[in-house]
Design a protein around this motif. Structure first.
Motif, PDB file in Angstrom:
ATOM      1  N   GLU A 192       0.802  -1.048   0.087  1.00 60.22           N
ATOM      2  CA  GLU A 192      -0.037  -0.137   0.048  1.00 60.22           C
ATOM      3  C   GLU A 192       0.963   1.222   0.215  1.00 60.22           C
ATOM      4  OE1 GLU A 192      -3.798   0.570   0.478  1.00 60.22           O
ATOM      5  OE2 GLU A 192      -3.034  -0.611  -1.154  1.00 60.22           O
ATOM      6  N   SER A 193       2.059   1.175   0.564  1.00 57.82           N
ATOM      7  CA  SER A 193       2.887   2.416   0.855  1.00 57.82           C
ATOM      8  C   SER A 193       3.203   3.017  -0.469  1.00 57.82           C
ATOM      9  CB  SER A 193       3.998   1.991   1.666  1.00 57.82           C
ATOM     10  OG  SER A 193       5.136   1.420   0.965  1.00 57.82           O
ATOM     11  N   GLY A 194       3.134   2.262  -1.742  1.00 56.13           N
ATOM     12  CA  GLY A 194       3.763   2.767  -2.841  1.00 56.13           C
ATOM     13  C   GLY A 194       5.201   2.829  -2.835  1.00 56.13           C
ATOM     14  N   TYR A 195       6.025   2.342  -2.063  1.00 52.72           N
ATOM     15  CA  TYR A 195       7.340   2.140  -1.967  1.00 52.72           C
ATOM     16  C   TYR A 195       7.813   1.425  -3.287  1.00 52.72           C
ATOM     17  CZ  TYR A 195      11.340  -0.512  -0.506  1.00 52.72           C
ATOM     18  OH  TYR A 195      12.429  -1.336  -0.198  1.00 52.72           O
ATOM     19  N   PRO A 196       8.716   1.926  -4.041  1.00 58.78           N
ATOM     20  CA  PRO A 196       9.187   1.215  -5.038  1.00 58.78           C
ATOM     21  C   PRO A 196       9.856  -0.042  -4.879  1.00 58.78           C
ATOM     22  CG  PRO A 196      10.500   3.162  -4.620  1.00 58.78           C
ATOM     23  CD  PRO A 196       9.498   3.112  -3.818  1.00 58.78           C
ATOM     24  N   ALA A 232       9.125   0.588   4.071  1.00 63.64           N
ATOM     25  CA  ALA A 232       7.934   1.158   3.563  1.00 63.64           C
ATOM     26  C   ALA A 232       7.512   2.344   4.553  1.00 63.64           C
ATOM     27  CB  ALA A 232       7.024  -0.173   3.283  1.00 63.64           C
ATOM     28  N   LYS A 233       7.688   2.074   5.725  1.00 65.06           N
ATOM     29  CA  LYS A 233       7.200   2.978   6.509  1.00 65.06           C
ATOM     30  C   LYS A 233       8.062   4.407   6.504  1.00 65.06           C
ATOM     31  CE  LYS A 233       6.533   1.101  10.831  1.00 65.06           C
ATOM     32  NZ  LYS A 233       6.757   0.630  12.155  1.00 65.06           N
ATOM     33  N   GLU A 234       9.309   4.240   6.309  1.00 67.56           N
ATOM     34  CA  GLU A 234      10.131   5.418   6.064  1.00 67.56           C
ATOM     35  C   GLU A 234       9.566   6.137   4.739  1.00 67.56           C
ATOM     36  OE1 GLU A 234      14.301   4.633   6.333  1.00 67.56           O
ATOM     37  OE2 GLU A 234      14.076   3.729   8.614  1.00 67.56           O
ATOM     38  N   TRP A 235       9.364   5.196   3.712  1.00 68.76           N
ATOM     39  CA  TRP A 235       9.137   5.808   2.511  1.00 68.76           C
ATOM     40  C   TRP A 235       7.860   6.575   2.710  1.00 68.76           C
ATOM     41  CZ3 TRP A 235      10.609   6.483  -2.368  1.00 68.76           C
ATOM     42  CH2 TRP A 235       9.823   6.493  -3.284  1.00 68.76           C
ATOM     43  N   ARG A 236       6.997   5.989   3.312  1.00 63.06           N
ATOM     44  CA  ARG A 236       5.711   6.599   3.430  1.00 63.06           C
ATOM     45  C   ARG A 236       5.758   8.032   4.396  1.00 63.06           C
ATOM     46  NH1 ARG A 236       2.013   2.357   4.554  1.00 63.06           N
ATOM     47  NH2 ARG A 236       2.968   1.911   6.291  1.00 63.06           N
ATOM     48  N   LYS A 237       6.681   8.167   5.357  1.00 62.34           N
ATOM     49  CA  LYS A 237       6.945   9.142   6.205  1.00 62.34           C
ATOM     50  C   LYS A 237       7.596  10.288   5.060  1.00 62.34           C
ATOM     51  CE  LYS A 237       8.497   7.865  10.178  1.00 62.34           C
ATOM     52  NZ  LYS A 237       9.512   7.342  11.091  1.00 62.34           N
ATOM     53  N   ALA A 238       8.438   9.871   4.138  1.00 59.99           N
ATOM     54  CA  ALA A 238       9.196  10.781   3.215  1.00 59.99           C
ATOM     55  C   ALA A 238       8.657  11.565   2.297  1.00 59.99           C
ATOM     56  CB  ALA A 238      10.334  10.082   2.713  1.00 59.99           C
ATOM     57  N   VAL A 239       7.389  10.613   1.842  1.00 58.33           N
ATOM     58  CA  VAL A 239       6.463  11.191   0.826  1.00 58.33           C
ATOM     59  C   VAL A 239       5.490  12.085   1.567  1.00 58.33           C
ATOM     60  CG1 VAL A 239       4.311  10.408  -0.335  1.00 58.33           C
ATOM     61  CG2 VAL A 239       6.360   9.223  -0.707  1.00 58.33           C
ATOM     62  N   LYS A 240       5.047  11.765   2.821  1.00 56.41           N
ATOM     63  CA  LYS A 240       4.212  12.529   3.525  1.00 56.41           C
ATOM     64  C   LYS A 240       5.108  14.248   3.617  1.00 56.41           C
ATOM     65  CE  LYS A 240       1.150  12.915   7.614  1.00 56.41           C
ATOM     66  NZ  LYS A 240       1.386  14.138   7.952  1.00 56.41           N
TER      67      LYS A 240
END
Ligand SMILES: [Zn+2]
Length: 253
Positions: A192-196, A232-240
């Motif tokens: 779900e995170s969209g992390y590549p 993925a969590k970090e990715w989501r945080k970075a995107v946010k």
């Protein structure tokens, strides 16, 4: 009354009844039609691949939503499908009770973005699980017309461990199920995170297979899954945070 004359009083308005013939032609678009044609003629699903970001999409589409470029590369996929999400409905469109509950799911394909929403021919909502491998059952070639209804539904492919037995429930089984649920939700949050996930696609794919079959992960695989979950969590945080710092007319925080 001339057509440009304005009505001064509503009582001047008149109406008459007649009919105007209208004809509609719905087109599924260039890529949509190719998808349907491939389904009708060869019973396969066509995917599009972006030459820039290398993402593949199902159903085939013309433009990559991330890169905004035309995708000219299209090919049928032979990747197995799996249940990404599902629900069960007991009413039809008119609100009347259905004879049996109807299970509908989103079927995704490994390494491919997008998915197909369709009926799950699983024999009841309690017999389906997230990650379960499924394959399409199609109408006969002579009956196919190039519509999504050429697919009758998706059936389970694996005859792996059944998830249907809910009776009993020893603590051991309960613990296994909890671990199973955790692994599933972690996998879900990674997707779900969209992390590549490109470079980890193989790993995730094999984890998904195991989780889908309800097999227990080894401790090594479990660690790997958690590591990917953290990424993925970090990715989501970075995107946010990058979307928070984008210029908007309101100040964040
Ligand atoms: Zn792209």
């Amino acid at each position: 009354m001339p057509i440009l004359e304005k009505l001064a009083q509503s009582g001047q308005a008149r109406h008459w009844t007649d009919s105007i013939p209208l004809e509609y032609h719905y087109t599924a678009g260039v890529a949509g039609e190719e998808f349907r044609r491939e389904l009708r003629d060869n019973g396969r699903f066509l995917v599009s691949k972006c030459s820039k970001c290398k993402s593949t999409y199902i159903p085939a589409r013309m433009y990559c939503p991330d890169c905004f470029i035309e995708m000219k590369d299209q090919f049928p996929t032979d990747k197995p499908g799996y249940v990404y999400s599902f629900t069960s409905v007991n009413r039809d469109r008119s609100g009347a009770d259905t004879e049996l509950p109807i299970t509908v799911g989103i079927v995704k394909f490994e390494g491919v973005k997008g998915g197909i929403v369709h009926l799950l021919d699983v024999g009841g909502p309690d017999r389906v699980s997230i990650g379960m491998k499924v394959s399409p059952s199609l109408k006969n070639l002579s009956e196919r017309i190039g519509a999504i209804t050429d697919i009758l539904g998706f059936k389970p492919t694996s005859t792996g461990p059944s998830k249907t037995t809910t009776e009993g429930g020893t603590t051991e089984r309960h613990a296994a199920r909890t671990r199973d649920d955790q692994a599933r939700s972690l996998l879900h949050s990674i997707e779900e995170s969209g992390y590549p996930i490109e470079e980890d696609e193989m790993t995730i794919s094999s984890l998904r297979t195991k989780i889908g079959k309800g097999e227990l992960l080894t401790s090594e695989e479990d660690r790997l899954l958690h590591r990917l979950g953290d990424k993925a969590k970090e990715w989501r945080k970075a995107v946010k945070s990058s979307s928070d710092t984008e210029p908007t007319d309101t100040l964040s925080g």
